[in-house]
Design an enzyme around this catalytic site. Structure first.
Site, PDB file in Angstrom:
ATOM      1  N   LYS A 170       0.831  -1.209   0.000  1.00  4.58           N
ATOM      2  CA  LYS A 170       0.000   0.000   0.000  1.00  4.58           C
ATOM      3  C   LYS A 170       0.863   1.256   0.000  1.00  4.58           C
ATOM      4  O   LYS A 170       1.877   1.322   0.692  1.00  4.58           O
ATOM      5  CB  LYS A 170      -0.892  -0.021   1.252  1.00  4.58           C
ATOM      6  CG  LYS A 170      -1.775   1.209   1.391  1.00  4.58           C
ATOM      7  CD  LYS A 170      -2.877   1.000   2.424  1.00  4.58           C
ATOM      8  CE  LYS A 170      -2.394   1.260   3.837  1.00  4.58           C
ATOM      9  NZ  LYS A 170      -3.459   1.033   4.827  1.00  4.58           N
ATOM     10  N   ARG A 191       0.269   5.265   0.889  1.00  2.39           N
ATOM     11  CA  ARG A 191      -0.733   6.193   1.436  1.00  2.39           C
ATOM     12  C   ARG A 191      -0.406   7.615   0.982  1.00  2.39           C
ATOM     13  O   ARG A 191       0.723   8.063   1.110  1.00  2.39           O
ATOM     14  CB  ARG A 191      -0.744   6.103   2.971  1.00  2.39           C
ATOM     15  CG  ARG A 191      -1.779   6.997   3.614  1.00  2.39           C
ATOM     16  CD  ARG A 191      -1.940   6.727   5.110  1.00  2.39           C
ATOM     17  NE  ARG A 191      -2.733   5.539   5.421  1.00  2.39           N
ATOM     18  CZ  ARG A 191      -4.047   5.449   5.271  1.00  2.39           C
ATOM     19  NH1 ARG A 191      -4.737   6.466   4.788  1.00  2.39           N
ATOM     20  NH2 ARG A 191      -4.677   4.341   5.585  1.00  2.39           N
ATOM     21  N   SER A 237     -10.902   2.509   8.816  1.00  2.00           N
ATOM     22  CA  SER A 237     -11.243   3.877   9.198  1.00  2.00           C
ATOM     23  C   SER A 237     -12.152   4.478   8.122  1.00  2.00           C
ATOM     24  O   SER A 237     -13.373   4.415   8.214  1.00  2.00           O
ATOM     25  CB  SER A 237      -9.941   4.663   9.386  1.00  2.00           C
ATOM     26  OG  SER A 237     -10.231   5.955   9.822  1.00  2.00           O
ATOM     27  N   GLY A 253     -12.271   3.282   5.127  1.00  2.00           N
ATOM     28  CA  GLY A 253     -12.622   2.174   4.232  1.00  2.00           C
ATOM     29  C   GLY A 253     -11.812   2.183   2.938  1.00  2.00           C
ATOM     30  O   GLY A 253     -11.890   1.247   2.140  1.00  2.00           O
ATOM     31  N   THR A 303      -8.621   1.722   2.278  1.00  2.00           N
ATOM     32  CA  THR A 303      -7.685   0.602   2.127  1.00  2.00           C
ATOM     33  C   THR A 303      -8.420  -0.648   1.636  1.00  2.00           C
ATOM     34  O   THR A 303      -7.994  -1.309   0.687  1.00  2.00           O
ATOM     35  CB  THR A 303      -6.989   0.313   3.481  1.00  2.00           C
ATOM     36  OG1 THR A 303      -6.235   1.465   3.849  1.00  2.00           O
ATOM     37  CG2 THR A 303      -6.089  -0.906   3.413  1.00  2.00           C
TER      38      THR A 303
HETATM   39  C1  R5P Z   1      -2.815   1.353   8.329  1.00  2.00           C
HETATM   40  O1  R5P Z   1      -2.762   2.102   7.427  1.00  2.00           O
HETATM   41  C2  R5P Z   1      -3.901   0.549   8.948  1.00  2.00           C
HETATM   42  O2  R5P Z   1      -3.392  -0.733   9.133  1.00  2.00           O
HETATM   43  C3  R5P Z   1      -5.200   0.477   8.169  1.00  2.00           C
HETATM   44  O3  R5P Z   1      -4.967  -0.130   6.931  1.00  2.00           O
HETATM   45  C4  R5P Z   1      -5.793   1.838   8.002  1.00  2.00           C
HETATM   46  O4  R5P Z   1      -5.948   2.438   9.250  1.00  2.00           O
HETATM   47  C5  R5P Z   1      -7.129   1.791   7.314  1.00  2.00           C
HETATM   48  O5  R5P Z   1      -7.569   3.086   7.118  1.00  2.00           O
HETATM   49  P1  R5P Z   1      -8.602   3.400   5.970  1.00  2.00           P
HETATM   50  O6  R5P Z   1      -9.822   2.536   6.196  1.00  2.00           O
HETATM   51  O7  R5P Z   1      -8.922   4.866   6.142  1.00  2.00           O
HETATM   52  O8  R5P Z   1      -7.951   3.133   4.668  1.00  2.00           O
END
Ligand code: R5P
Length: 304
Positions: free
Chosen positions: A194, A196, A227, A229, A231
């Site tokens: 991933k 970010r 969080s 969603g 990811t």
């Molecule tokens: C790290 O980035 C964490 O392990 C989760 O993947 C992340 O918190 C998920 O966040 P979101 O749902 O906003 O992509």
């Protein structure tokens, strides 16, 4: 032993007290007219072993202050020991200065918590990416990270009706959870990579550009937190391209906030093609089918 729940830990505290036959403490939590928190316990804590269960998943700023006030009051009351369970740890995702001008948020939070002088802090599937262990930040208070992933994976194995599944982690950090989930279900696992870009924007690729070993299998995606969603939705795109059957998602902390106030992370995830989302009650949600009460109760039992 007296078990207290902070304002988002009351149900868990009652469940754990019930499982252990321990006393559930009476904790008054209100607000002053200006919005400041008022807390007061109503038990004799002097020379007692005291446990506080205090998830900080939603409204973390407020819950962090509440945690400091409760721990400080219990300390002043001369509790024999203060053990706290902080399943979702506020600011743990900000474990580095990503841009000039930012504070070292998690370092600061850790330093303040360390000054409380409590006896033990348990976290559950703590998000630590750039720090190897919480003890690097909280130096004077013993800490231990527990995991709810075996319970989540067991729930998926027993309830999701999966056929020949594989477990996938959406990023490098998730390997630790994907591995445990795969072992629990008795199947293989693989991770994705991933990148970010912001709090809500990510992109995901396969490892070394190789195809995901999905080939018509059902897929279980495991992560610590959902969080926004973003990811999961990006991971699902790759998983579908790889020809997945049923897609099931499990996480420990279902924060499930959308990108805006009126956006639903959960609706977006279902809409992306996921059949089942399951999380724990570390953050109470529509998909909190697994309770962390058993992990907490077992830990207390093993250490009594
Ligand atoms: C790290 O980035 C964490 O392990 C989760 O993947 C992340 O918190 C998920 O966040 P979101 O749902 O906003 O992509």
């Amino acid at each position: 032993m007296i078990i207290y729940g902070g304002s988002t830990g009351q149900v868990l505290a009652a469940q754990v007290a019930n499982k252990l036959g321990a006393k559930l403490g009476k904790l008054e939590i209100t607000k002053f007219p200006d919005g400041e928190k008022y807390i007061r316990y109503h038990d004799k804590v002097e020379n007692e072993d005291v446990v506080l269960i205090h998830p900080m998943g939603l409204t973390p700023d407020e819950l962090f202050i509440e945690y400091l006030l409760i721990c400080s009051a219990l300390k002043d009351g001369k509790a024999k020991s203060i053990v706290t369970f902080v399943p979702y740890f506020a600011y743990a995702r900000q474990d580095s200065r990503f841009n000039p001008g930012e504070p070292g948020s998690f370092h600061l939070v850790s330093k303040i918590i360390d000054d409380l002088g409590i006896d033990m802090i348990y976290t559950i599937d703590l998000h630590l990416q750039r720090v190897n262990d919480l003890s690097e930040l909280i130096k004077n208070t013993p800490t231990k990270n527990l995991s709810a992933v075996p319970d989540i994976a067991t729930w998926i194995k027993n309830n999701a009706g999966l056929n020949n599944p594989i477990v996938l982690g959406p990023d490098e950090e998730s390997e630790q959870w994907a591995k445990v989930a795969a072992e629990t279900i008795g199947v293989d696992y693989e991770i994705m990579i991933k990148t970010r870009y912001s709090a809500t924007e990510v992109s995901i690729t396969t490892k070394e550009g190789k195809p995901l070993p999905v080939n018509g299998k059902d897929v279980v995606i495991i992560d610590d937190i959902i969080s926004s969603g973003g990811t999961i939705i990006e991971a699902v795109k790759l998983v579908k391209e790889a020809g997945a059957g049923k897609i099931v998602v499990g996480c420990t902390h279902p924060v499930l906030r959308g990108k805006t106030q009126f956006d639903s992370a959960l609706a977006n995830i279902y809409n992306s093609g996921v059949s089942i989302v399951v999380g724990t009650d570390s953050v109470p949600s529509q998909v909190s089918y697994v309770s962390i009460a058993s992990v907490i109760a077992k830990t207390l039992q093993n250490n009594s």
